[in-house]
Design an enzyme around this catalytic site. Structure first.
Site, PDB file in Angstrom:
ATOM      1  CB  CYS A 171       6.625 -10.718   1.969  1.00  0.00           C
ATOM      2  SG  CYS A 171       5.702  -9.729   3.047  1.00  0.00           S
ATOM      3  CB  CYS A 351       2.104  -6.919   3.100  1.00  0.00           C
ATOM      4  SG  CYS A 351       3.816  -6.822   3.679  1.00  0.00           S
TER       5      CYS A 351
END
Ligand SMILES: Cc1cc2nc3c(=O)[nH]c(=O)nc-3n(C[C@H](O)[C@H](O)[C@H](O)COP(=O)(O)OP(=O)(O)OC[C@H]3O[C@@H](n4cnc5c(N)ncnc54)[C@H](O)[C@@H]3O)c2cc1C
Length: 421
Positions: A171, A351
């Protein structure tokens, strides 16, 4: 290429063995079972607890309670599988066998590797010892996001540092997400003007896909955050509240700079787990050497992989896993049936950048930064901060994770068909 043959003489044997019972391991097991209920699956996973890591950012921002981010592993482990609660130490691909920490072995026809990645805490001198006191925190450390939230609430003035290590990391937006949510809280509580917020990024740009940078830059300006690029956190001293950053110049030279802090949110460098990194299955960077589209190993035709361990050039996210699991499931079933692989992964990853409490920039893109939005622009424009994306992340995604993705329901995840088929 190797061909799948069952090993005689192994202590245990399954048609499919999955290494790792995280987001990727459980999802792919469910997706295989959905396609063929008779497939005999063994899962090797040492941990007692399964973590929904995307929720840790929200815990660090005071939005989720920590309890909602974990469940006992026994609750998510599929009943149709055999669970080995141990670690894999070695893979013997020539023998179609893996070795566990207790010394036993398991043979397989098809192996799926999903052990995630290794957070290299010792890659930053002093960080491991410093975490959890003196304002040093990390949402990447299981159980520590609550301390982030405590620090954010307590800080009224001073210096707050947020660091981002070299790519790849899981991430890639999470180091920034912590910073935006913290700054939003400080702004709403009228203390942001007394806090010097600094973002130190080992990389050269704010975000790897240029289409999302303008929206993020607006928040950098709004919170008056000072950004430092090619500035890598290399050492932390908790008691003296000092951090050292190595700043690389364009001439290839670097210099170290010491900065005092009142709060430091640190993110460690990341790498593939040692038993992958040091095996014949790794690429030159240590990650699992997979074909970009089929997610089959480049040299061993009965080994697949997905999730954070993959050497493919996608964003390492649970959102990527959502699309990868059905692809691997289809190609594994084809391999077991000695049929050609037809499913392709196009590199999707997502994301959700929490730029403020209530709005998110939902970055969704595939290989080479090609945008792959899930929703039409009128419903959610991913290049802007929207309330719709916040609603998705805060209200819908945890339930989708636990009850849809892990159960093989494959929401918006139909695999693409390989172009040669
Ligand atoms: C702070 C933070 C924020 C994030 N935010 C988001 C987000 O907003 N959206 C998003 O999509 N993703 C997000 N992610 C990333 C996401 O959590 C990961 O990409 C995802 O969990 C990857 O799944 P995985 O199964 O590959 O790895 P994991 O979920 O980490 O699971 C790996 C499993 O393998 C097991 N394992 C490890 N070694 C061995 C071994 N030797 N033998 C057997 N088993 C082993 C581990 O115990 C673990 O259970 C975030 C992550 C963090 C840390």
């Amino acid at each position: 290429m190797n061909h799948p043959t069952a090993q005689v003489g192994s202590e245990k044997q399954h048609t499919v063995v999955i290494v790792g019972g995280g987001a990727a391991g459980i999802s792919v097991a469910s997706s295989i079972h959905k396609r063929d209920r008779d497939t005999d699956i063994g899962i090797v996973e040492p941990s007692d607890t399964h973590h929904y890591q995307p929720g840790w950012t929200m815990v660090g921002g005071g939005v989720f309670r920590p309890e909602v981010t974990s469940k006992p592993m026994s609750d998510v482990m599929p009943r149709f599988s055999s669970w080995y609660q141990d670690k894999v130490t070695t893979i013997e691909p020539e023998a179609n066998r893996i070795r566990l920490a207790d010394g036993s072995t398991i043979g397989y026809e098809v192996l799926i590797l999903a052990p995630g990645l290794e957070l290299n805490w010792s890659g930053i001198d002093g960080l491991d010892a410093a975490l959890g006191s003196n304002g040093v925190t990390s949402n990447y450390r299981q159980g520590m996001a609550s301390y982030t939230w405590e620090m954010v609430q307590n800080l009224k003035k001073g210096t707050a540092l947020f660091s981002q290590p070299p790519m790849p990391i899981k991430c890639a937006g999470a180091p920034q997400k912590a910073m935006y949510l913290s700054s939003d809280f400080w702004q709403k509580n009228h203390c942001l003007s007394d806090i010097d917020v600094q973002f130190h990024n080992a990389g050269a740009v704010l975000f790897g896909v240029a289409d999302y940078v303008p929206a993020l830059q607006r928040y950098i300006d709004r919170y008056r955050i000072s950004t430092y690029f090619q500035s890598t956190l290399v050492a932390v001293n908790g008691p003296s509240r000092k951090a050292i950053f190595r700043i690389s110049g364009s001439d290839g030279r670097s210099e170290d700079r010491e900065i005092g802090f009142d709060m430091l949110h640190a993110v460690p460098p990341q790498r593939a787990p040692g038993f992958i990194r040091e095996s014949v299955l790794a690429n030159e960077s240590g990650w699992l050497d997979l074909a970009d589209d089929t997610l089959c190993h480049k040299r061993f035709s009965n080994i697949f992989g997905l999730g954070d361990v993959s050497g493919t050039a996608n964003a390492k996210t649970a959102a990527a896993v959502r699309k990868q699991a059905p692809v691997v499931a289809e190609n594994v079933i084809s391999t077991l049936r000695k049929a050609p692989m037809t499913a392709a992964y196009l590199g999707y990853g997502s994301c959700p950048l929490t730029v403020e409490n209530g709005r998110i920039v939902l970055a969704e893109f595939g290989y080479n930064g090609v945008l792959q939005p899930s929703f039409p622009r009128w419903l959610n424009d991913g290049t802007q901060a929207t309330r719709a994306a916040w609603w998705l992340k805060a209200k819908q995604l945890p339930a989708l994770y636990w009850h849809v993705m892990l159960k093989g329901h494959e929401w918006m995840a139909t695999p693409a068909v390989r172009s040669s088929h």
